[in-house]
Design a protein around this motif. Structure first.
Motif, short mmCIF file in Angstrom:
data_model
loop_
_atom_site.label_atom_id
_atom_site.label_comp_id
_atom_site.label_asym_id
_atom_site.label_seq_id
_atom_site.Cartn_x
_atom_site.Cartn_y
_atom_site.Cartn_z
N ASP A 262 0.93 -1.16 -0.20
CA ASP A 262 -0.24 -0.05 0.05
C ASP A 262 0.62 1.36 -0.22
OD1 ASP A 262 -2.12 -1.34 -0.41
OD2 ASP A 262 -2.78 -1.33 2.25
N GLN A 263 1.57 1.33 1.02
CA GLN A 263 2.75 2.82 1.00
C GLN A 263 3.46 3.04 -0.63
OE1 GLN A 263 2.90 5.14 3.59
NE2 GLN A 263 1.27 2.98 4.48
N MET A 264 3.69 1.69 -1.34
CA MET A 264 4.70 2.21 -2.20
C MET A 264 3.45 2.83 -3.57
SD MET A 264 7.22 -0.69 -2.63
CE MET A 264 6.55 -1.50 -3.10
N THR A 265 2.23 2.39 -3.66
CA THR A 265 1.14 2.50 -4.46
C THR A 265 0.27 3.99 -3.90
OG1 THR A 265 0.58 -0.36 -4.66
CG2 THR A 265 -1.08 1.46 -5.37
N LEU A 266 0.26 4.11 -2.94
CA LEU A 266 -0.27 5.39 -2.03
C LEU A 266 1.13 6.61 -2.72
CD1 LEU A 266 -1.06 4.48 0.73
CD2 LEU A 266 -2.63 5.65 -0.21
N ALA A 267 2.13 6.29 -2.75
CA ALA A 267 3.01 6.59 -3.81
C ALA A 267 2.61 7.11 -5.04
CB ALA A 267 4.35 6.20 -3.02
N ALA A 268 2.73 5.53 -6.27
CA ALA A 268 2.54 5.94 -6.89
C ALA A 268 0.92 6.71 -7.45
CB ALA A 268 2.09 4.85 -7.97
N LEU A 269 -0.09 6.71 -6.78
CA LEU A 269 -0.83 7.68 -6.28
C LEU A 269 -0.79 9.68 -6.56
CD1 LEU A 269 -4.64 8.11 -7.17
CD2 LEU A 269 -3.98 7.60 -4.93
N GLU A 270 0.20 9.84 -5.77
CA GLU A 270 0.96 10.90 -5.75
C GLU A 270 1.51 11.09 -7.09
OE1 GLU A 270 0.92 15.20 -4.14
OE2 GLU A 270 -0.83 12.74 -3.42
N VAL A 271 2.06 10.64 -7.36
CA VAL A 271 2.82 10.63 -8.85
C VAL A 271 2.05 10.53 -9.78
CG1 VAL A 271 4.84 9.43 -10.36
CG2 VAL A 271 5.16 9.22 -7.80
N ALA A 272 0.73 10.25 -10.11
CA ALA A 272 -0.15 10.48 -11.44
C ALA A 272 -0.41 12.09 -10.74
CB ALA A 272 -1.36 8.93 -11.35
N ARG A 273 -0.95 12.45 -9.41
CA ARG A 273 -2.02 12.91 -9.20
C ARG A 273 -0.77 14.39 -9.34
NH1 ARG A 273 -2.35 12.70 -4.76
NH2 ARG A 273 -4.85 11.39 -4.77
N ASP A 274 0.57 14.36 -9.71
CA ASP A 274 1.42 15.61 -9.54
C ASP A 274 2.11 15.83 -11.26
OD1 ASP A 274 2.06 16.13 -7.06
OD2 ASP A 274 3.93 14.73 -7.26
N ARG A 275 1.31 14.55 -11.69
CA ARG A 275 1.69 14.46 -13.73
C ARG A 275 -0.21 15.27 -14.55
NH1 ARG A 275 6.32 11.17 -15.55
NH2 ARG A 275 7.96 11.05 -13.60
N LYS A 276 -0.28 15.46 -13.05
CA LYS A 276 -2.12 15.36 -13.80
C LYS A 276 -2.41 14.23 -14.26
CE LYS A 276 -0.95 19.45 -13.00
NZ LYS A 276 -1.14 19.90 -11.43
N LEU A 277 -2.46 13.58 -13.92
CA LEU A 277 -2.82 12.00 -14.71
C LEU A 277 -3.96 11.73 -13.54
CD1 LEU A 277 -0.27 9.57 -15.47
CD2 LEU A 277 -1.34 10.76 -17.16
#
Length: 351
Positions: A262-277
């Motif tokens: 979950d921790q790594m996946t939550l980070a991926a979710l934040e990266v997607a948000r930063d990239r406007k995905l």
């Protein structure tokens, strides 16, 4: 005058049931040489009087301690607790273990041990000498640490190894990691995704490899290449951030990511948000673990729900049963389930 109720003793139970104190003791300790009707009378008396056997007295009356010891990784557990990250591995261990232990009149304790420390053998030896548990439950990475498993085997202490399939002493249990990763990938394929990335866990955990294998197998079954679609993290949030950035930099056409915790996946979710995905319109995400925090992310994460409580419960059942004498020959695999939420959706049409 005190109105507190008088403590019920084993002698009270014996008098109520019309049997001797040793007979009550044998029933409480599941001992031999008690007729079924007599056993029923004693149990009925215990139920009626509300008698709770003293753990200390039970330990003195035989060669059991009535304790099951679960050992978890100190460094990672303390880090999670201090950072209040919402992980509930220990909670789920206790849920499965305490309820099952209680059914048999046992108690469960959790100890934290540094698996990489030079003094791990001395530390564990001191713990088991002090507590004298009837069985030990090892969680990753302890379950694959030969210093720990060999020490328990030498001392003749029955133990269960969660997340380990290696041959040797101990009851081996897994939580459906390989099949769950395969199922998660197949679900993405059903939604039309073809470029599905994987954020894998550290090599020291066998379950990381099992999840990676499940993902690869599903991709191969669909006739798709997995080349360049995997990055490895260490189960931390920061490593997930680096892995997600690397995946998306290398694969701008990526439409789905499966994270190994979950921790790594939550980070991926934040990266997607930063990239406007937008998740899931542009990028679908599935996690492993299903700890409480993923229900409150935006959007809530789909996740593989690991059967931690059930697995620990099964381990306790085997350890309390007949200990090492009933060690199963085969690995016990407890299947996991996917809980689908708002982070997964159809692949973008352009994909």
């Amino acid at each position: 005058m005190s109105d507190r109720r008088k403590t019920v003793t084993i002698r009270d139970v014996a008098e109520y049931a019309g049997v001797s104190v040793p007979t009550v003791s044998r029933v409480i300790n599941n001992g031999p040489n008690v007729r079924p009707n007599m056993r029923d009378k004693v149990r009925a008396a215990i139920e009626h009087l509300g008698y709770v056997p003293s753990l200390a007295a039970r330990r003195m009356s035989g060669n059991r301690s009535y304790l099951i010891l679960a050992i978890n990784d100190r460094e990672r557990t303390l880090a999670d607790w201090r950072e209040r990250q919402g992980t509930d591995w220990v909670d789920q261990m206790l849920l499965g273990g305490i309820l099952t232990c209680s059914k048999y009149g046992y108690r469960m304790l959790v100890e934290l041990v540094d698996t990489h420390a030079d003094h791990v053998e001395r530390e564990l030896a001191a713990t088991v000498s002090a507590l004298q548990p009837d069985g030990v439950i090892l969680t990753p990475p302890h379950s694959e640490n030969p210093q720990i498993t060999q020490l328990l085997a030498r001392r003749g202490i029955p133990f269960a190894r969660i997340g380990s399939t290696e041959e040797g002493a101990g009851i081996r249990l897994t939580m459906g990691d390989r099949q769950a990763a395969r199922d998660a990938t197949r679900r993405m394929l059903e939604l039309g995704h073809r470029r599905i990335g994987m954020i894998s866990g550290p090599r020291e955990y066998s379950l990381s490899a099992w999840r990676l294998d499940g993902w690869r197998e599903a991709m191969e079954e669909a006739g798709l290449s997995a080349e360049g679609l995997c990055e490895r993290g260490d189960f931390s949030y920061d490593s997930g951030t680096k892995a997600a950035r690397a995946l998306l930099d290398r694969n701008p056409d990526l439409t789905a990511i499966i994270g190994s915790n979950d921790q790594m996946t939550l980070a991926a979710l934040e990266v997607a948000r930063d990239r406007k995905l937008h998740v899931p319109r542009d990028l679908s995400i599935i996690s492993f673990d299903n700890t409480p925090i993923v229900r409150f992310s935006q959007p809530p994460l789909s996740a593989v729900d690991q059967p931690i409580a059930q697995t620990v419960s099964v381990a306790v059942e085997h350890l309390i049963g007949e200990g090492a004498s009933t060690q199963p020959d085969e690995v016990i695999d407890i299947p996991a389930q996917i809980v689908e939420r708002a982070s997964t959706g159809p692949a973008p049409r352009s994909a």
